[in-house]
Design a protein around this motif. Structure first.
Motif: not given
Length: 250
Positions: A60, A63-68, A70-71
């Motif tokens: 989890e 995934l949060r790290n990836i989301s941050w 990417l955005h």
């Protein structure tokens, strides 16, 4: 009752008594063995549950790290490259900047790919996993982070490694989210007998009665006990917080 009868009674009583004693001892041993087996089974269930939860939490967090990234990072780089490309229609010399921005974006994607591949993460050593976290903090300018490794890196069983990494990840998360720290220093100190981990920030700190880290701190302590490790958190209001963890190899 004559002497013969007494001898016969004694001769019968002694083996009967011995048999009874053996039966009682066997019964006590069997009960203790069954209790020990139940305790071991329960301990295994607790360990497996905590291990599974740690693995889920790591995924989890990943995934949060990836989301941050990417955005907030790669997305902004691509937006900048688009703007620069549009401006280069009138100023061709800006194509150099466009190329540099796109190159930076490609480098960031390569770094991010290490997090995306779960099999790659499983194969990482504790040192490599922590290094990736430290590199990410510095790359995204979350905090000025530093990792120091002393001694020869000793291989650690993978399940234990997952729990150690999750404990550190929990501390890092609290540091970045709550401590208002500007620096984070992590030391992995290996000897032949043990691994000593120290992680220290220079944030606002907390007092023991603040319950500053709440459930997160309790989870860290619980998981450290599961792998027979000693964990201590020291914090001074206005000076920072330090994690001390000692894991003995055998």
């Amino acid at each position: 009752m004559d002497e013969k009868e007494v001898i016969i009674i004694v001769a019968i009583a002694i083996p009967v008594t011995l048999v009874i004693i053996v039966i009682v001892l066997f019964s006590v041993f069997a009960r203790r063995k069954n209790r020990l087996l139940r305790e071991q089974e329960e301990a295994k269930k607790v360990f497996d549950r905590e291990l599974a939860e740690s693995q889920i939490e790591i995924r989890e967090q990943t995934l949060r790290n990836i989301s941050w990234e990417l955005h907030d990072n790669i997305g902004q780089l691509m937006t900048l490259a688009k703007i620069q490309a549009q401006m280069s229609l009138e100023k061709p010399e800006m194509m150099i900047e466009v190329s540099e921005t796109i190159g930076t974006g490609i480098d960031e994607l390569r770094a991010l790919s290490k997090l995306i591949n779960p099999e790659a993460l499983k194969s990482l050593s504790l040192k490599q996993a922590v290094s990736l976290e430290i590199e990410r903090f510095n790359r995204l300018k979350f905090i000025a982070a530093q990792l120091t490794v002393n001694g020869n890196v000793f291989p650690i069983e993978s399940n234990t490694q997952i729990i150690l990494f999750r404990i550190l990840q929990e501390f890092f998360s609290n540091t970045i989210k709550h401590s208002k720290a500007s620096s984070l220093k992590v030391v992995l100190d290996y000897t032949d007998e043990k691994l000593t981990i120290t992680a220290a920030d220079n944030g606002i700190g907390f007092e023991k009665d603040d319950n500053f880290m709440g459930i997160g701190l309790k989870n860290m302590i619980t998981r450290a006990k599961l792998i027979n490790s000693f964990l201590k958190i020291d914090s001074v209001k206005g000076e920072g917080t330090t994690l001390h963890l000692t894991y003995k190899f055998a």
